[in-house]
Design an enzyme around this catalytic site. Structure first.
Site, PDB file in Angstrom:
ATOM      1  N   HIS A   1     -38.372 -58.961   4.480  1.00 34.19           N
ATOM      2  CA  HIS A   1     -38.613 -59.562   3.178  1.00 34.19           C
ATOM      3  C   HIS A   1     -38.250 -58.580   2.071  1.00 34.19           C
ATOM      4  O   HIS A   1     -38.457 -57.368   2.198  1.00 34.19           O
ATOM      5  CB  HIS A   1     -40.071 -59.989   3.048  1.00 34.19           C
ATOM      6  CG  HIS A   1     -40.286 -61.060   2.024  1.00 34.19           C
ATOM      7  ND1 HIS A   1     -40.328 -60.806   0.674  1.00 34.19           N
ATOM      8  CD2 HIS A   1     -40.445 -62.415   2.160  1.00 34.19           C
ATOM      9  CE1 HIS A   1     -40.517 -61.937   0.014  1.00 34.19           C
ATOM     10  NE2 HIS A   1     -40.594 -62.930   0.890  1.00 34.19           N
ATOM     11  N   HIS A   2     -37.700 -59.113   0.979  1.00 31.92           N
ATOM     12  CA  HIS A   2     -37.261 -58.254  -0.127  1.00 31.92           C
ATOM     13  C   HIS A   2     -38.429 -57.539  -0.802  1.00 31.92           C
ATOM     14  O   HIS A   2     -38.233 -56.532  -1.499  1.00 31.92           O
ATOM     15  CB  HIS A   2     -36.499 -59.093  -1.160  1.00 31.92           C
ATOM     16  CG  HIS A   2     -35.547 -58.299  -1.993  1.00 31.92           C
ATOM     17  ND1 HIS A   2     -35.457 -56.927  -1.946  1.00 31.92           N
ATOM     18  CD2 HIS A   2     -34.641 -58.688  -2.925  1.00 31.92           C
ATOM     19  CE1 HIS A   2     -34.537 -56.499  -2.796  1.00 31.92           C
ATOM     20  NE2 HIS A   2     -34.026 -57.549  -3.409  1.00 31.92           N
ATOM     21  N   CYS A   3     -39.650 -58.028  -0.625  1.00 29.74           N
ATOM     22  CA  CYS A   3     -40.805 -57.328  -1.198  1.00 29.74           C
ATOM     23  C   CYS A   3     -41.083 -56.024  -0.461  1.00 29.74           C
ATOM     24  O   CYS A   3     -41.825 -55.165  -0.961  1.00 29.74           O
ATOM     25  CB  CYS A   3     -42.054 -58.219  -1.177  1.00 29.74           C
ATOM     26  SG  CYS A   3     -42.722 -58.556   0.465  1.00 29.74           S
TER      27      CYS A   3
END
Length: 515
Positions: A140-142
């Site tokens: 995930h980009h987070c």
């Protein structure tokens, strides 16, 4: 618990069924010559047996529900992580070619991550032709940005082809930066101090951010200033709503070839990348009858992570540049791109490093609000397309004796931005990954082919005259690739055989891979 940063949390806030916010990396390996038939099965078993999972691989959201992850985005350690779930072993159907691999990776990238588990998956894919296998990893980009993702995967690889019994990526811990604090020291005991420091920083940076905002507003009123502002790009077919299905196309170039073009044109490597993308997009939109009168704009992520920082999370800023897609002449288009890119860099460099995070949130807030409000793809975009260039390893790397042949980025898209183009360098090559919406952008794989032909054309315009001792000028342009019938044959040495594609056959003059 560890709280997510504001920019990291924003990627969770805009997560939806149609816009999963994960990014991926596709690595192509050639099997060792002495590999037994059970090589990949044994490797997967060792990966799943690894017990000590390092951060951030072992983190999961404390509260995965939409409202609670929006209000209180915190990481907690998953003490019972199920590696049998996260590590997958797949096999391609015969003939195990480029098309089969592309179809599988596109499908895997379309599936959202389970937000109740650690936000990553690793897929070992066997059966790739020419004695190769693939490793597709998504997170995930987070959790990561482009730079931290490359460093995260690179830490486990080696330059030693004889090394065996290597640990999987999720067991290797990053080295702590000198002077950095642990999560405990950086949270509870120092919370008040950090809050006061943050308020002081905001007060100190407010005048600089105000000046940056004024420069952007001034550029809207005075386009001749050359600075490309948000919301100045046109509405195009790239900027409609998207669905959940993705398609991947790839392209492969030698870095020396691109650098020769950059040197001959007195530009940078990034200028050449923007030119190839802008030229391919102009031709693609012309064929669709969808080319806007105004030039498309590119949102370009800029790494602000220190060189010695092996941590994760998102540490990027953004600049916006024109792709000059309204300019029919190739050399004039290149000059416009160079000027716009240079002006955007000057604008960003006027800000101190300590203000870049705040500036990024200021610049990206309209984009995030568009997505959260459901207006993404229904109004003028902040910019038309994301184009990113991520530096990767410079030397040949191995895992368990398997040689890493190529790495391709697989990025994310969102409503209002149906195309993402990310470049990743590795061992003297630059690998393009075109990630698009399967339904919004029909025949998206043509973009990869068109970038190859755009490079052929640009070499003839700027490199060949320099080698003959003459300077190139706009008037020397012998034509344009705008018309589908205009096919230019390269006068250079043939390009290397591409490591992976999905079309079932290679294009005659391009190393594009269609997914």
């Amino acid at each position: 618990m560890k709280r997510l940063g504001t920019l990291d949390a924003s990627w969770l806030a805009v997560e939806s069924e149609d816009t999963p916010m994960h990014v991926g990396n596709l690595q192509i390996f050639s099997l060792p010559e002495d590999a037994p038939e059970t090589f990949l099965r044994d490797m997967v078993e060792r990966m799943k047996a690894a017990g000590d999972v390092a951060a951030p691989w072992g983190y999961k959201l404390a509260w995965p529900g939409f409202l609670r992850r929006l209000i209180a985005p915190y990481w907690v350690e998953d003490k019972a992580i199920d590696l049998d779930y996260h590590v997958r072993h797949s096999a391609l159907p015969r003939p195990g070619g480029e098309r089969e691999l592309g179809v599988l990776v596109s499908r895997l990238h379309s599936n959202p991550l389970d937000l109740a588990r650690p936000l990553w998956e690793c897929h070992v894919i066997e059966g790739l032709e020419n004695n190769r296998f693939a490793l597709y990893t998504k997170m995930h980009h987070c959790m990561i940005d482009g730079i931290s993702g490359v460093r995260l995967m690179q830490r486990v690889l080696t330059t030693d082809p004889d090394r065996r019994h290597m640990p999987p990526p999720w067991t290797v811990r990053p080295e702590s930066r000198r002077g950095s604090k642990s999560d405990r020291e950086a949270s509870i005991p120092a919370a008040l101090s950090q809050a006061m420091d943050a308020l002081k920083l905001q007060a100190d940076m407010a005048p600089r951010l105000w000046q940056a905002g004024n420069r952007l507003v001034h550029s809207v009123r005075h386009p001749e200033d050359g600075l490309t502002a948000p919301f100045t790009g046109p509405q195009s077919m790239l900027n409609h709503r998207v669905t959940g299905q993705r398609r991947l196309a790839t392209q492969h170039y030698q870095l020396d070839r691109l650098k020769a073009v950059a040197k001959a044109s007195q530009g940078s490597l990034n200028d050449v990348v923007l030119y190839l993308c802008g030229t391919a997009l102009r031709r693609f939109l012309l064929e669709q009858g969808e080319l806007p009168d105004q030039p498309l704009t590119a949102g370009i992520p800029v790494n602000i992570r220190p060189a010695d920082d092996e941590g994760t999370g998102t540490q990027i800023s953004f600049m916006i540049a024109s792709l000059a897609t309204d300019e029919p002449d190739p050399l004039s288009r290149l000059q416009s791109i160079k000027a716009s890119s240079r002006r955007a860099k000057e604008h960003l460099q006027k800000l101190p490093k300590s203000a870049l995070n705040q500036y990024t949130m200021l610049l990206m807030s309209p984009y995030i609000l568009q997505l959260m409000s459901g207006m993404g793809g229904r109004m003028r975009p902040v910019f038309n397309v994301t184009i990113s260039n991520v530096p990767g390893p410079e030397h040949t790397l191995y895992y368990e004796g398997a040689k890493l042949e190529a790495m391709y980025p697989v990025s994310l898209i969102a409503h209002g931005g149906a195309l993402n183009i990310t470049c990743l360098s590795y061992n003297g090559s630059l690998n393009f990954g075109f990630t698009g919406c399967r339904d919004t952008l029909p025949s998206m794989q043509k973009l990869a082919v068109y970038t190859g032909e755009a490079l052929d054309e640009l070499e003839q315009l700027v490199v060949a005259p320099v080698r003959k001792g003459n300077g190139a000028s706009v008037g020397e342009a012998p034509g344009s690739l705008d018309k589908p019938s205009a096919r230019r044959r390269s006068t250079k040495a043939p390009k290397p055989k591409p490591p992976v594609a999905a079309s079932g056959r290679r294009p005659r003059k391009s190393s594009a891979k269609n997914r």
